[in-house]
Design an enzyme around this catalytic site. Structure first.
Site, mmCIF file in Angstrom:
data_model
loop_
_atom_site.group_PDB
_atom_site.id
_atom_site.type_symbol
_atom_site.label_atom_id
_atom_site.label_comp_id
_atom_site.label_asym_id
_atom_site.label_seq_id
_atom_site.Cartn_x
_atom_site.Cartn_y
_atom_site.Cartn_z
ATOM 1 N N TYR A 1 8.403 5.478 -3.222
ATOM 2 C CA TYR A 1 7.670 4.852 -2.410
ATOM 3 C C TYR A 1 6.745 3.794 -2.699
ATOM 4 C CZ TYR A 1 3.289 7.107 -3.557
ATOM 5 O OH TYR A 1 2.235 7.705 -4.293
ATOM 6 N N CYS A 2 6.361 2.859 -1.729
ATOM 7 C CA CYS A 2 5.389 1.574 -1.877
ATOM 8 C C CYS A 2 4.595 1.597 -0.923
ATOM 9 C CB CYS A 2 6.193 0.466 -2.401
ATOM 10 S SG CYS A 2 7.255 -0.263 -1.139
ATOM 11 N N ALA A 3 4.159 0.311 -0.438
ATOM 12 C CA ALA A 3 3.128 0.264 0.752
ATOM 13 C C ALA A 3 3.936 0.488 1.856
ATOM 14 C CB ALA A 3 2.462 -0.877 0.713
ATOM 15 N N ILE B 1 3.902 4.288 1.980
ATOM 16 C CA ILE B 1 2.698 5.288 2.144
ATOM 17 C C ILE B 1 2.089 4.877 3.422
ATOM 18 C CG2 ILE B 1 1.320 3.486 0.800
ATOM 19 C CD1 ILE B 1 -0.065 6.131 -0.488
#
Length: 131
Positions: free
Chosen positions: A90-92, A119
């Site tokens: 995952y990332c932003a 996230i």
């Protein structure tokens, strides 16, 4: 008659290929928050946050390892992961993690799950973020 046989043969081939592709999609791809949470709960996964260290320190998923997508050693660190064990990335918001998932696939990883919406989607649904 000859063309009918060829058509039937091609139809069988295409349907088998589609089935294999569908099975592969079950093993990897973008998943929503609920699915990502279920995968984490199953255990025996590698949870990877591909954001920068600063973003990670501001808040991340419990148990996540930070491997910065932009770091020069990104590929080397990803290669240290177990290719036979599911990887959850995952990332932003989903851009970097999508690129990371593609790179992992190219490295031979078979079970790669990318959190759709990153996230931000996780936090917007009231899920826990730790610092």
């Amino acid at each position: 008659m000859r063309y009918t046989f060829i058509f039937l043969l091609l139809s069988v081939f295409v349907s088998c290929t589609s089935e294999s592709t569908a099975q592969a999609q079950v093993q990897s791809g973008k998943v929503n928050v609920a699915q990502f949470e279920q995968l984490i709960a199953k255990g025996n996964v590698q949870l990877i946050d591909v954001r920068t260290p600063e973003e990670y320190k501001a808040g991340h998923l419990k148990g996540a390892t930070n491997i910065d997508f932009y770091a020069t050693d990104f590929a080397a660190r990803m290669k240290k992961l177990d290719a036979n064990k599911p990887v959850l990335v995952y990332c932003a918001v989903g851009g970097r993690s999508g690129s990371a998932a593609s790179k992992l696939s190219g490295m031979g990883f078979k079970q790669i799950y990318d959190l759709q919406g990153g996230i931000r989607a996780w936090a917007s649904q009231g899920k826990q973020v730790v610092q």
